[in-house]
Write an enzyme that holds these catalytic residues in place. Structure first.
Site, PDB file in Angstrom:
ATOM      1  N   HIS A 158      10.894  18.583  -5.168  1.00  0.00           N
ATOM      2  CA  HIS A 158       9.777  18.966  -4.303  1.00  0.00           C
ATOM      3  C   HIS A 158       8.727  17.872  -4.163  1.00  0.00           C
ATOM      4  O   HIS A 158       7.619  18.146  -3.723  1.00  0.00           O
ATOM      5  CB  HIS A 158       9.135  20.265  -4.830  1.00  0.00           C
ATOM      6  CG  HIS A 158      10.100  21.421  -4.853  1.00  0.00           C
ATOM      7  ND1 HIS A 158       9.943  22.524  -5.638  1.00  0.00           N
ATOM      8  CD2 HIS A 158      11.266  21.611  -4.166  1.00  0.00           C
ATOM      9  CE1 HIS A 158      10.961  23.365  -5.442  1.00  0.00           C
ATOM     10  NE2 HIS A 158      11.772  22.823  -4.564  1.00  0.00           N
ATOM     11  N   CYS A 169       2.795   6.585   9.781  1.00  0.00           N
ATOM     12  CA  CYS A 169       3.456   5.289   9.524  1.00  0.00           C
ATOM     13  C   CYS A 169       4.338   5.315   8.275  1.00  0.00           C
ATOM     14  O   CYS A 169       5.042   4.354   7.988  1.00  0.00           O
ATOM     15  CB  CYS A 169       2.426   4.162   9.418  1.00  0.00           C
ATOM     16  SG  CYS A 169       1.455   4.168   7.893  1.00  0.00           S
ATOM     17  N   CYS A 220      -3.092   2.975   9.437  1.00  0.00           N
ATOM     18  CA  CYS A 220      -2.907   3.291  10.863  1.00  0.00           C
ATOM     19  C   CYS A 220      -3.831   4.391  11.372  1.00  0.00           C
ATOM     20  O   CYS A 220      -3.773   4.737  12.551  1.00  0.00           O
ATOM     21  CB  CYS A 220      -1.450   3.672  11.131  1.00  0.00           C
ATOM     22  SG  CYS A 220      -1.035   5.344  10.582  1.00  0.00           S
TER      23      CYS A 220
END
Ligand SMILES: [Zn+2]
Length: 322
Positions: A158, A169, A220
Site C-alpha cells: 500500500h 510529474c 512543476c
C-alpha cells in the site's frame, strides 16, 4: 480458578518480555487452567519455530505489528473505530475542499507516524531475515518500520507514507521535507493542533481544516499526494505480481498482525492454501484467515517474534519444556 482475570497469558508474559520458556510459565502460572492456555500457545510457538527453521518463510504483515510502535490499528482489538471516512483517490483528486481537509488531518497524523520507531516485532523480523530463513516480506503497513528495523527487499503493498509523489510529474520526495513546508505555511494550525492533542479525543473542526494551506510540487507546481494506495485505487500490478511470486515459492506464509479483513492481503492467504503452502498466523484476536491457517497463535507479537528470532539464531538454547 476462574480464567481470564488475574494475569492470563498476556499479563504473565509481560513479566518477562521476550521470554517464552517453560521456566517462565511454571513460575508465573499458579492456576492450572492458566497453565493449559499458556502451554497450548507455547506448543504452537514451538511448532512455528520448527516451520521457520526449515526456511522459505514469506511474511505478510499488517497493522497489528506496528501497534507497539504507537501506530493505531483501526481494525484490531486495541484500535478504536476510524472516526473519519477514509479518503478516496477520486475525492482527493477532484475535490479541493476534501483535499485541503485531508492534508490538514494527515499533517497532524504525521506527527505520530513520523516519530514512530520500530518495535521488538519489527526487529525480530529483520533478525530472522538475517538468519536466512525469510524469502520475502510483504507488508500492508505504510509506516516504513520494517526497513527502519533493518529489513530489506520489503514489498510495500500500500505504499509508504514517508514518501510524497507528484501526480503530475511523478517526482518522489521525502515526507519530512513536505512536513517542514506545511509547518511553514500553517503557523496558526500548529497551535490548534497542540491544543487538540492535549485533549486527546477531539477532531479538528471544519473551520480549522479549511484554513489549512496546501503546498504544491516544487518541480512543476503539480498536485502532491502521499505515496500510498487510497481506497478506490488499485495496488500497482507489479507489487501484486511480485507478492504472488513470493507466496507461490514459499514453504510457509507467516501472517503477522493482520486481521486479513481486506482482500488486498487475504488473497495471498487464499493463494497459499490453493498451492498447498502452509499458513501460520500470529495475531491478537480473530482473523478472517483463521479457517485456512495450520497454526493460529493468538498472542502478543512483541513476545512471540523475539522468542522465535532468538531461538532461530541459536541464542536461546533452553528447550521449551512441559
Ligand atoms: Zn511535479
Amino acid at each position: 480458578m476462574g480464567g481470564a482475570a488475574a494475569g492470563g497469558p498476556l499479563g504473565e508474559w509481560g513479566t518477562a518480555p521476550g521470554r517464552l520458556t517453560g521456566v517462565t510459565i511454571a513460575a508465573a502460572g499458579p492456576a492450572r487452567d492458566h497453565c493449559c492456555v499458556d502451554l497450548q500457545v507455547v506448543e504452537q510457538v514451538a511448532e512455528l519455530g520448527a516451520w521457520i527453521s526449515e526456511g522459505g518463510v514469506v511474511i505478510l504483515s499488517g497493522a497489528g505489528l506496528s501497534t507497539d510502535s504507537g501506530i493505531p490499528d483501526y481494525r484490531g482489538p486495541s484500535g478504536s473505530a476510524r472516526r473519519s471516512t477514509p479518503m478516496t483517490y477520486q475525492a482527493f483528486t477532484r475535490d479541493p475542499v476534501a483535499r485541503r481537509r485531508y492534508w490538514a488531518r494527515s499533517h497532524l497524523g504525521w506527527r505520530t507516524i513520523g516519530e514512530a520507531f520500530p518495535n521488538d516485532g519489527h526487529r525480530a523480523v529483520a533478525a530472522l531475515q538475517g538468519c536466512g530463513v525469510i524469502d520475502g516480506i510483504i507488508t500492508q503497513n505504510v509506516d516504513g518500520l520494517h526497513q527502519a528495523a533493518g529489513a530489506s527487499g520489503v514489498v510495500e503493498l500500500h505504499g509508504n507514507l514517508t514518501r510524497i509523489v507528484c501526480l503530475d510529474c511523478g517526482d518522489l520526495t521525502a515526507r519530512e521535507a513536505l512536513a517542514a513546508r506545511l509547518d511553514e505555511a500553517n503557523p496558526a494550525f500548529d497551535a490548534a493542533a497542540v491544543a487538540i492533542n492535549a485533549d486527546g479525543d477531539a477532531e479538528l473542526d471544519d473551520t480549522d481544516l479549511d484554513r489549512f494551506t496546501v503546498v504544491d510540487c516544487l518541480s512543476c507546481g503539480g498536485m502532491l499526494k502521499p505515496d500510498v494506495v487510497y481506497f478506490g485505487e488499485t495496488v500497482p500490478p507489479e507489487r501484486v505480481s511480485r507478492s504472488f511470486a513470493l507466496v507461490g515459492n514459499a514453504r510457509t506464509l507467516l501472517v503477522l498482525g493482520s486481521s486479513l479483513t481486506v482482500m488486498s492481503g487475504r488473497r495471498f492467504v487464499l493463494r497459499a492454501v490453493k498451492e498447498g503452502i502452509r499458513v501460520a498466523i500470529v495475531n491478537r484476536g480473530v482473523t478472517r484467515g483463521e479457517p485456512y491457517a495450520g497454526l493460529h497463535i493468538d498472542a502478543p507479537l512483541g513476545i512471540v517474534l523475539p522468542h522465535l528470532a532468538g531461538e532461530t539464531a541459536g541464542e536461546m538454547s533452553a528447550p521449551i519444556r512441559i
